[in-house]
Scaffold this active site. Structure first.
Site, PDB file in Angstrom:
ATOM      1  NE  ARG A  64      37.636  22.789  35.941  1.00 42.12           N
ATOM      2  CZ  ARG A  64      38.286  23.863  36.381  1.00 42.12           C
ATOM      3  NH1 ARG A  64      39.298  24.360  35.688  1.00 42.12           N
ATOM      4  NH2 ARG A  64      37.928  24.446  37.520  1.00 42.12           N
ATOM      5  CG  HIS A  72      35.755  28.100  38.383  1.00 42.01           C
ATOM      6  ND1 HIS A  72      37.029  28.474  38.735  1.00 42.01           N
ATOM      7  CD2 HIS A  72      35.115  29.242  38.038  1.00 42.01           C
ATOM      8  CE1 HIS A  72      37.152  29.791  38.624  1.00 42.01           C
ATOM      9  NE2 HIS A  72      36.003  30.281  38.202  1.00 42.01           N
ATOM     10  CG  ASP A 121      37.862  25.966  45.788  1.00 42.12           C
ATOM     11  OD1 ASP A 121      37.717  26.696  44.802  1.00 42.12           O
ATOM     12  OD2 ASP A 121      38.852  25.231  45.971  1.00 42.12           O
ATOM     13  CG  ASP A 129      37.745  28.583  42.485  1.00 48.73           C
ATOM     14  OD1 ASP A 129      37.873  27.491  41.895  1.00 48.73           O
ATOM     15  OD2 ASP A 129      38.682  29.386  42.608  1.00 48.73           O
ATOM     16  CG  ASP A 130      37.241  23.861  41.365  1.00 45.40           C
ATOM     17  OD1 ASP A 130      36.850  23.972  40.184  1.00 45.40           O
ATOM     18  OD2 ASP A 130      38.431  23.719  41.669  1.00 45.40           O
ATOM     19  CE  LYS A 174      40.460  21.962  39.057  1.00 44.54           C
ATOM     20  NZ  LYS A 174      40.476  23.317  39.608  1.00 44.54           N
TER      21      LYS A 174
END
Ligand SMILES: *[C@@H]1O[C@H](CO)[C@@H](O)[C@H](O)[C@H]1NC(C)=O
Ligand SMILES: *[C@@H]1O[C@H](CO)[C@@H](O)[C@H](O)[C@H]1NC(C)=O
Length: 364
Positions: free
Chosen positions: A254, A223, A181, A201-202, A256
Site C-alpha cells: 500500500r 495489514h 505495527d 497491523d502494518d 496511503k
C-alpha cells in the site's frame, strides 16, 4: 643480591604495564554487564556490553545509551512486567554500534494489555515498545508480544536491522492484538532485512524519510507493507521493497496518503521480487483518500515514480479482495510508472484512477 625470581617478577610486571592500557583507554576497553535498569544507566565508557537475563519492573523503562562503536551481545531474555509507564519501554541508542541478540527475546507481556482496541481505547498500552535510536548493525533478536506498536526507528545515521523477529501472533487469538505495527519508520538511511513479522497491523509503515530498503522479510497476519499514512509536510523518497513474502494479510502493498495532506510527496518507490498471497482487501492499493481506502482523494500531495521492476512481484488475492486500486486526486499523481514486473491474480477487477500518471505494463 637480586634473585632470578625478582628479575622475572619485575619483567612480568613491566610486560603487564605495557599490555595494560592506561588512562581513558582503560575505561573504553571495559566490558560491562546490563542485568538491571540501573546497570544500564552508565554505559558511555563500555566498548563491550553483555545484556543478561532480567525483568524490567512495573513503573520502569529501560534505556541503553551505548558508546560509539560499542559491541553489544545478549546472553539472556529481557522481560517487561506489566506497567503504566509510557512507551518506549526499551530504547537502544548509540552511533555505529554492533548489536547481536544471539536469538534472545525482549518480552513485552502483550497479553496483559490486549483487549482488541489497540491504542484507540481500552487499557492504556505503552507504545512504541522499542525505540531504535542506534546506527550501525542490529541483528538476531526477538520482540515478543508488544502491547501495541513494536519497533520505532529513530536513527540519525545509517542503520541495518537484520534477522529480527517480531512475534505478536498470540494476539490473533480472539482478535485481541491490535495496532501492533512491526516497524514504524520516519527516518532516512534504514535497511531492514531477513526479518519475520507476525502481527495485526502494518508489517512496516514508512511515514517519512529517504534511502529506505525493506528486503527479504516475511510478513504475516497483518495489514501488509505500507508507505504512509503520509501526513501534511511529510516526504518519502527512494524506497526499495524487494524479495519479501506477505501471507494472510488484509492488504499486500500500500501507499496511503491522508486525504487532507498538503505539501507532502511520495516518489521513487521500487518493488521487486515480492511474493504475496492470502490477501483479503487490496492486493496493491495506492490511495490519496486515507483513512478511506477508496474515498474522495485529496489533491495536496504528489505521488510519482512508483515502479514494479527488476524481478517479478506476484500477488494472489482472495475472492473478496480487489486486485489493484489506484485512487489519485486530480493532477496529484504524475509521470510514467513502470509496472512491467507485476502480476496480480484472483479477486475482483482492478480500479485505476491514476490522474496524470501513466501506468505501463503488468498483468492485473
Ligand atoms: C542467532 O543466534 C543464535 C544463538 O547464537 C544462533 O544459533 C543463530 O544461528 C543466530 N541466527 C542468525 C540468523 O544469525
Ligand atoms: C520508474 O519508471 C519510470 C518509467 O520507466 C522511469 O522513468 C523512472 O526513472 C523509474 N523510477 C525509478 C525510481 O526507478
Amino acid at each position: 643480591m637480586i634473585s632470578a625470581k625478582t628479575i622475572l617478577a619485575a619483567f612480568v610486571l613491566a610486560r603487564l604495564a605495557l599490555a595494560m592500557p592506561s588512562g581513558t583507554d582503560t575505561a573504553k576497553r571495559a566490558t560491562c554487564t546490563v542485568n538491571s535498569v540501573s546497570s544500564a544507566s552508565s554505559l558511555s565508557s563500555c566498548s563491550s556490553v553483555v545484556i543478561s537475563s532480567f525483568t524490567v519492573p512495573s513503573g520502569s523503562t529501560l534505556t541503553m545509551n551505548f558508546a560509539e562503536g560499542a559491541s553489544v551481545t545478549m546472553s539472556g531474555d529481557v522481560t517487561f512486567a506489566s506497567t503504566t509507564s509510557s512507551g518506549p519501554l526499551v530504547t537502544i541508542a548509540g552511533t555505529g554500534i554492533t548489536f547481536n541478540g544471539n536469538g534472545h527475546k525482549f518480552d513485552g507481556n502483550g497479553p496483559d494489555y490486549w483487549d482488541g482496541e489497540g491504542t484507540n481505547g481500552g487499557k492504556t498500552k505503552p507504545h512504541p515498545f522499542m525505540k531504535l535510536k542506534a546506527s550501525g548493525t542490529l541483528e538476531n533478536f526477538t520482540i515478543l508480544n508488544t502491547p501495541a506498536q513494536a519497533i520505532s526507528m529513530g536513527n540519525d545515521d545509517p542503520v541495518v536491522v537484520s534477522g529480527v523477529t517480531v512475534d505478536n501472533s498470540a494476539g490473533d487469538t480472539n482478535s485481541l492484538g491490535h495496532n501492533t505495527d512491526g516497524f514504524d519508520c520516519s527516518e532516512s538511511d534504514v535497511t531492514i532485512q531477513n526479518s519475520v513479522i507476525k502481527n495485526q497491523d502494518d508489517c512496516i509503515a514508512i511515514n517519512a524519510g529517504s534511502n529506505i530498503v525493506f528486503q527479504n522479510n516475511q510478513c504475516s497476519g497483518g495489514h501488509g507493507i505500507s508507505i504512509g499514512s503520509i501526513a501534511s509536510g511529510k516526504t518519502v523518497s527512494g524506497v526499495t521493497i524487494s524479495g519479501n513474502t506477505v501471507t494472510n494479510s488484509q492488504n499486500g502493498l500500500r501507499i496511503k496518503v491522508n486525504a487532507d495532506a498538503t505539501s507532502a510527496s511520495v516518489s521513487g518507490v521500487t518493488y521487486s521480487g515480492n511474493t504475496l498471497s492470502g490477501i483479503t482487501d487490496y492486493g496493491i492499493l495506492v490511495t490519496e483518500s486515507y483513512p478511506d481506502s477508496f474515498g474522495t482523494p485529496g489533491t495536496g500531495a504528489s505521488i510519482s515514480g512508483i515502479n514494479f521492476t527488476g524481478s517479478k512481484t506476484t500477488v494472489a488475492v482472495d475472492s473478496s479482495a480487489t486486485r489493484v486500486a489506484v485512487n489519485c486526486g486530480s493532477g496529484a499523481c504524475s509521470g510514467t510508472w513502470n509496472w512491467g514486473e507485476l502480476t496480480v491474480t484472483g479477486g475482483k477487477t482492478s480500479v485505476i484512477k491514476a490522474a496524470s500518471a501513466t501506468i505501463s505494463g503488468g498483468s492485473y
